[in-house]
Design a protein around this motif. Structure first.
Motif, PDB file in Angstrom:
ATOM      1  N   ARG A  28     -11.018   0.200  83.338  1.00 38.35           N
ATOM      2  CA  ARG A  28     -11.770   1.361  82.827  1.00 38.35           C
ATOM      3  C   ARG A  28     -13.275   1.081  82.829  1.00 38.35           C
ATOM      4  O   ARG A  28     -14.079   1.962  83.155  1.00 38.35           O
ATOM      5  CB  ARG A  28     -11.278   1.750  81.435  1.00 38.35           C
ATOM      6  N   VAL A  29     -13.652  -0.131  82.498  1.00 42.74           N
ATOM      7  CA  VAL A  29     -15.075  -0.506  82.534  1.00 42.74           C
ATOM      8  C   VAL A  29     -15.592  -0.451  83.972  1.00 42.74           C
ATOM      9  O   VAL A  29     -16.653   0.127  84.248  1.00 42.74           O
ATOM     10  CB  VAL A  29     -15.289  -1.898  81.912  1.00 42.74           C
ATOM     11  N   LEU A  30     -14.847  -1.032  84.885  1.00 43.35           N
ATOM     12  CA  LEU A  30     -15.264  -1.029  86.295  1.00 43.35           C
ATOM     13  C   LEU A  30     -15.300   0.390  86.852  1.00 43.35           C
ATOM     14  O   LEU A  30     -16.199   0.734  87.636  1.00 43.35           O
ATOM     15  CB  LEU A  30     -14.330  -1.905  87.126  1.00 43.35           C
ATOM     16  N   ASP A  31     -14.342   1.211  86.459  1.00 42.23           N
ATOM     17  CA  ASP A  31     -14.305   2.583  86.951  1.00 42.23           C
ATOM     18  C   ASP A  31     -15.516   3.369  86.464  1.00 42.23           C
ATOM     19  O   ASP A  31     -16.017   4.239  87.171  1.00 42.23           O
ATOM     20  CB  ASP A  31     -13.003   3.259  86.538  1.00 42.23           C
ATOM     21  N   LEU A  98     -27.835   0.404  90.848  1.00 42.65           N
ATOM     22  CA  LEU A  98     -27.026  -0.613  90.184  1.00 42.65           C
ATOM     23  C   LEU A  98     -27.320  -0.690  88.689  1.00 42.65           C
ATOM     24  O   LEU A  98     -26.417  -0.988  87.897  1.00 42.65           O
ATOM     25  CB  LEU A  98     -27.204  -1.970  90.868  1.00 42.65           C
ATOM     26  N   SER A  99     -28.528  -0.376  88.296  1.00 45.82           N
ATOM     27  CA  SER A  99     -28.831  -0.320  86.858  1.00 45.82           C
ATOM     28  C   SER A  99     -28.052   0.806  86.188  1.00 45.82           C
ATOM     29  O   SER A  99     -27.504   0.630  85.091  1.00 45.82           O
ATOM     30  CB  SER A  99     -30.328  -0.124  86.626  1.00 45.82           C
ATOM     31  N   ILE A 100     -27.988   1.947  86.841  1.00 47.16           N
ATOM     32  CA  ILE A 100     -27.215   3.061  86.290  1.00 47.16           C
ATOM     33  C   ILE A 100     -25.745   2.665  86.180  1.00 47.16           C
ATOM     34  O   ILE A 100     -25.094   2.891  85.152  1.00 47.16           O
ATOM     35  CB  ILE A 100     -27.384   4.330  87.153  1.00 47.16           C
ATOM     36  N   ALA A 101     -25.195   2.070  87.231  1.00 38.23           N
ATOM     37  CA  ALA A 101     -23.780   1.683  87.234  1.00 38.23           C
ATOM     38  C   ALA A 101     -23.484   0.666  86.136  1.00 38.23           C
ATOM     39  O   ALA A 101     -22.481   0.789  85.406  1.00 38.23           O
ATOM     40  CB  ALA A 101     -23.390   1.131  88.603  1.00 38.23           C
ATOM     41  N   LEU A 102     -24.339  -0.349  85.984  1.00 45.13           N
ATOM     42  CA  LEU A 102     -24.102  -1.344  84.933  1.00 45.13           C
ATOM     43  C   LEU A 102     -24.263  -0.737  83.543  1.00 45.13           C
ATOM     44  O   LEU A 102     -23.554  -1.127  82.610  1.00 45.13           O
ATOM     45  CB  LEU A 102     -25.035  -2.542  85.102  1.00 45.13           C
ATOM     46  N   ASP A 103     -25.168   0.206  83.402  1.00 47.13           N
ATOM     47  CA  ASP A 103     -25.308   0.859  82.108  1.00 47.13           C
ATOM     48  C   ASP A 103     -24.048   1.657  81.775  1.00 47.13           C
ATOM     49  O   ASP A 103     -23.575   1.632  80.641  1.00 47.13           O
ATOM     50  CB  ASP A 103     -26.539   1.757  82.089  1.00 47.13           C
ATOM     51  N   HIS A 104     -23.491   2.353  82.756  1.00 47.59           N
ATOM     52  CA  HIS A 104     -22.212   3.042  82.539  1.00 47.59           C
ATOM     53  C   HIS A 104     -21.147   2.035  82.099  1.00 47.59           C
ATOM     54  O   HIS A 104     -20.377   2.302  81.173  1.00 47.59           O
ATOM     55  CB  HIS A 104     -21.757   3.729  83.831  1.00 47.59           C
ATOM     56  N   MET A 105     -21.116   0.878  82.767  1.00 44.50           N
ATOM     57  CA  MET A 105     -20.121  -0.142  82.412  1.00 44.50           C
ATOM     58  C   MET A 105     -20.335  -0.668  81.006  1.00 44.50           C
ATOM     59  O   MET A 105     -19.377  -0.869  80.255  1.00 44.50           O
ATOM     60  CB  MET A 105     -20.176  -1.304  83.413  1.00 44.50           C
ATOM     61  N   SER A 106     -21.594  -0.889  80.641  1.00 44.98           N
ATOM     62  CA  SER A 106     -21.855  -1.447  79.310  1.00 44.98           C
ATOM     63  C   SER A 106     -21.451  -0.470  78.214  1.00 44.98           C
ATOM     64  O   SER A 106     -20.921  -0.878  77.176  1.00 44.98           O
ATOM     65  CB  SER A 106     -23.320  -1.878  79.157  1.00 44.98           C
ATOM     66  N   LEU A 107     -21.660   0.823  78.428  1.00 40.69           N
ATOM     67  CA  LEU A 107     -21.248   1.813  77.434  1.00 40.69           C
ATOM     68  C   LEU A 107     -19.731   1.966  77.398  1.00 40.69           C
ATOM     69  O   LEU A 107     -19.139   2.111  76.326  1.00 40.69           O
ATOM     70  CB  LEU A 107     -21.939   3.147  77.693  1.00 40.69           C
ATOM     71  N   ALA A 108     -19.098   1.915  78.556  1.00 38.80           N
ATOM     72  CA  ALA A 108     -17.632   1.955  78.597  1.00 38.80           C
ATOM     73  C   ALA A 108     -17.062   0.741  77.876  1.00 38.80           C
ATOM     74  O   ALA A 108     -16.047   0.839  77.181  1.00 38.80           O
ATOM     75  CB  ALA A 108     -17.141   2.016  80.036  1.00 38.80           C
ATOM     76  N   ALA A 109     -17.706  -0.401  78.032  1.00 40.81           N
ATOM     77  CA  ALA A 109     -17.243  -1.619  77.357  1.00 40.81           C
ATOM     78  C   ALA A 109     -17.273  -1.436  75.844  1.00 40.81           C
ATOM     79  O   ALA A 109     -16.323  -1.820  75.149  1.00 40.81           O
ATOM     80  CB  ALA A 109     -18.103  -2.816  77.775  1.00 40.81           C
ATOM     81  N   VAL A 110     -18.342  -0.856  75.316  1.00 45.96           N
ATOM     82  CA  VAL A 110     -18.430  -0.609  73.874  1.00 45.96           C
ATOM     83  C   VAL A 110     -17.268   0.276  73.432  1.00 45.96           C
ATOM     84  O   VAL A 110     -16.608  -0.002  72.425  1.00 45.96           O
ATOM     85  CB  VAL A 110     -19.784   0.042  73.495  1.00 45.96           C
ATOM     86  N   ALA A 111     -16.986   1.316  74.194  1.00 42.97           N
ATOM     87  CA  ALA A 111     -15.891   2.224  73.853  1.00 42.97           C
ATOM     88  C   ALA A 111     -14.542   1.515  73.875  1.00 42.97           C
ATOM     89  O   ALA A 111     -13.614   1.912  73.178  1.00 42.97           O
ATOM     90  CB  ALA A 111     -15.886   3.425  74.801  1.00 42.97           C
TER      91      ALA A 111
END
Length: 170
Positions: A28-31, A98-111
């Motif tokens: 889910r984080v990677l997605d 890539l900054s946008i993608a990693l930011d999406h991942m970091s927020l998904a990780a929190v969730a």
């Protein structure tokens, strides 16, 4: 978890529990990174997921000896596959995409109840060698991922009125 709750509660985590990240949480984080927007929707990226302890140790050394890189159960290396692409505004696409993608991942990780730490201090050529990244590609950043073993306080932020202006630079 609501989006703003994830945004407000996200922290840079540098201490992780000795616990694996379940495959479904990792996916889910990677997605979240996969579906992030990119210039012209080119999605010129590869995310290398590193779970191997020896490779994480070597990445820690390449990251200027930052110990939490080795301690995290997962390290994600963000790679640009077409680093020469430039947007009409003159900016290279890959650092922004890539900054946008990693930011999406970091927020998904929190969730997902996970923590991350964005790593920008590393020797790119060493990381490329460790991970077998072709010479023509770029590694823009790495991000650790795992269950937090700490709850850092929020860091100070500037006031909204100090960083926002309307209808032009004032």
């Amino acid at each position: 978890m609501e989006l703003m709750e994830a945004v407000v509660s996200r922290r840079s985590i540098r201490k992780y529990q000795d616990r694996s990240v379940e495959p479904e949480r990792l996916m889910r984080v990677l997605d979240a990174g996969r579906i992030a927007p990119s210039a012209k929707n080119l999605q010129d990226w590869k995310f290398i997921v590193v779970k191997d302890a020896d490779k994480r140790r070597r990445l820690s050394e390449a990251a200027m000896g930052q110990p939490w890189v080795a301690a995290a159960p997962v390290v994600i290396a963000a790679c640009a596959t077409k680093p020469d692409n430039i947007m009409p505004c003159g900016q290279r696409c890959y650092p922004i995409d890539l900054s946008i993608a990693l930011d999406h991942m970091s927020l998904a990780a929190v969730a997902e109840g996970l923590g991350t730490c964005w790593i920008g201090a590393f020797y790119e050529e060493q990381v490329k060698e460790i991970l077998g990244v072709p010479a023509e590609m770029r590694v823009t950043s790495m991000m650790t991922l795992g269950y937090p073993a700490e709850s850092p306080a929020a860091r100070p932020r500037k006031k909204l009125e100090d960083v926002v202006v309307y209808d032009g630079w004032k």
